[in-house]
Scaffold this active site. Structure first.
Site, PDB file in Angstrom:
ATOM      1  N   CYS A 129       0.824  -1.210   0.000  1.00  0.00           N
ATOM      2  CA  CYS A 129       0.000   0.000   0.000  1.00  0.00           C
ATOM      3  C   CYS A 129       0.858   1.262   0.000  1.00  0.00           C
ATOM      4  CB  CYS A 129      -0.923   0.004   1.217  1.00  0.00           C
ATOM      5  SG  CYS A 129      -2.116  -1.349   1.239  1.00  0.00           S
ATOM      6  N   SER A 145     -12.849 -24.652   4.078  1.00  0.00           N
ATOM      7  CA  SER A 145     -13.708 -25.834   4.188  1.00  0.00           C
ATOM      8  C   SER A 145     -12.934 -27.065   4.642  1.00  0.00           C
ATOM      9  CB  SER A 145     -14.401 -26.111   2.846  1.00  0.00           C
ATOM     10  OG  SER A 145     -13.464 -26.169   1.783  1.00  0.00           O
TER      11      SER A 145
END
Length: 531
Positions: free
Chosen positions: A77, A317
């Site tokens: 950034c 998952s």
């Protein structure tokens, strides 16, 4: 050690020493727990944070971080601020506060985990708990075993399918190598005109960087009808656009790039659906795409935005595989749905949560509200929550209300009249979220929110905070937002000396706002205030 304990169990089982057998089994269990193998894929923001946190909490863990690049752990950034000169050297993007470079040796020496750069993850074998990797230097493939795996694969800038997009002089703001190449061209005087495709946060920050320090004739082209689309409301976007144009940046909205003008393999212009713009340099800032192919191939759940689905503990998952950063979807606490938010601040927070959970803790990342902030020359633009457009698109019956500030000098150029609490600033208010834009001496720059306390007498050009930081001194309930006449309690005259280090002795921003003044301007300001 493990083999010795197994042989001991067999020998003592035949001797009938069951107490010793039980104690030995416990030792084996503890040994296996203490030496868990953790693999982390991705070494920019979340990866090093998770690895450092996990190693700190579980010193016995065997942690290996891999990344396909040769450079890791840098502030992506901050790239526009390196290009603009606010950060002098590229090493500043990857240095600690003690000026140590965060490379593989640093993490091995200071944090206690191994880093393998120039190593690409190819395939996850979830059944065998193995990760297939390739050494990009030697070309050798290797399987690495893991007990827990972390995916911090990030995102990739989108390159639009426009003819000529591969020409020399066209860059994405994707990594530190591109940043160095862009700044090299600018510093060598090879760029007089630049075009930025995309009016998002990074694109606008790059436009400011090129126009401000390098005096490059800069044009921003945005296909939507406003800059910062879907992030802020249109009226705030128009304010920001007007300020950019006042600073010499041309902004064209509702305009699409059709092709690039290329001569001898080098870009020299951009053709849009309305005009041709000359350019020596083109910045592509039209969004990013999640790097989820590794997760997809492994059969992990993928969400509607294309990011990896994770729970509050940042597990995928597959409970033994964690993921975070730009490659995941996170809960939106305002809308109640999920969202994709590629921001370094979120990646670091998620990395801490993952690192804690790798070490056996039960920490959660509950979601985000969509806050962001950027500085554009003298102004800053910030928001939290949803814009009005986004809220309506999601089915909310949303309204927007704008709050105007009153100013003590009557002309809108001074500080807001009356006493101000620390952190107060005029802003756009709405039920779904908040936008704000401010700068100069009209509104408190929101990018200084963590340091902003109250107004001071010093005006620009001293530093990028524009005098909105409390300097050392008294602050009472009656304080009107300016220094009292003759109040010298906080005025420090070491400014000219400290300006070489880009410090701000006038206020408590401690250099966190970019200094926008030459030494001569600081001397003039000091002379003025000393009279």
């Amino acid at each position: 050690m493990t083999e010795f304990l197994i042989y001991t169990i067999i020998a003592d089982f035949s001797a009938g020493d069951f107490d010793f057998i039980i104690n030995t089994v416990i030792q084996l269990f503890r040994l296996s727990e203490m030496s868990q193998k953790i693999l982390i894929v991705g070494g920019v923001a979340l990866g090093p944070k998770a690895a450092s946190r996990a190693k700190r909490l579980d010193p016995t863990a065997e942690i290996i971080l891999i990344d396909q690049d040769s450079v890791i752990s840098y502030g992506g950034c901050g790239i526009p601020y390196y290009v603009s000169g606010d950060i002098d050297e590229a090493e500043g993007l990857r240095s600690t506060s003690f000026h140590s470079i965060r490379d593989a040796d640093y993490f091995a020496r200071e944090k206690g985990f191994a880093v393998r750069t120039s190593t690409r993850a190819l395939k996850i074998d979830r059944l065998k708990k193995q990760l297939l990797v390739k050494d990009l230097n030697s070309g050798k493939d290797e399987f690495l075993p893991y007990d827990k795996l972390v995916l911090a694969t990030g995102s990739t800038p989108f390159v639009p399918p426009i003819p000529g997009a591969d020409a020399d002089g066209i860059f994405t703001v994707s990594d530190i190598h591109k940043a160095i190449a862009i700044k090299s061209r600018l510093s060598q005087g090879r760029v007089s005109r630049a075009v930025v495709l995309g009016g998002g946060a990074i694109g606008l920050e790059m436009a400011e960087a090129m126009a401000d320090l390098w005096a490059v004739e800069t044009t921003v082209v945005e296909m939507m009808d406003q800059i910062l689309p879907r992030l802020i409301d249109k009226n705030i976007a128009l304010m920001a656009q007007r300020h950019l144009e006042e600073k010499g940046v041309k902004v064209y909205t509702s305009e699409r790039a059709a092709s690039f003008c290329v001569e001898d393999g080098k870009v020299n212009g951009v053709k849009t659906d309305k005009r041709t713009i000359e350019a020596d340099l083109v910045i592509l800032s039209v969004g990013v795409r999640t790097n989820t192919q590794l997760a997809r191939d492994a059969g992990l759940a993928i969400g509607s935005f294309g990011g990896i689905v994770v729970n509050k503990r940042m597990q995928t998952s597959d409970p033994s595989i964690y993921a975070g950063g730009d490659c995941v979807e996170v809960p939106d606490l305002v809308s109640g749905g999920s969202s994709f938010a590629p921001m370094g601040s979120l990646a670091n927070r998620q990395g801490r949560v993952i690192g804690s959970n790798l070490a056996g803790k039960q920490e959660t990342f509950d979601g985000m509200v969509g806050s962001f902030i950027i500085k554009l020359f003298d102004n800053c633009v910030s928001k939290t929550g949803l814009s009005l457009e986004s809220a309506k698109a999601m089915g909310f019956d949303a309204l927007a209300a704008q709050q105007h500030a009153l100013y003590a000098d009557g002309g809108g150029k001074g500080h807001p009249a009356g006493p101000r609490r620390p952190g107060h600033r005029p802003q756009q208010q709405q039920p779904a979220g908040q936008n704000s834009s401010g700068g100069g001496n009209t509104q408190v720059p929101a990018h200084c929110a963590g340091y902003c306390q109250s107004g001071v007498s010093l005006r620009p050009p001293i530093c990028g905070c524009h005098g909105y930081h409390q300097r050392p001194g008294q602050y009472g309930a009656e304080y009107p937002g300016r220094s009292q006449p003759g109040d010298q309690s906080g005025r420090v005259y070491r400014a000219v000396y400290q300006s070489q280090e880009k410090q701000h002795p006038f206020c408590r921003c401690q250099g966190h706002s970019p200094r926008r003044a030459a030494d001569g301007e600081i001397r003039s300001a000091l002379a003025e205030h000393s009279q």
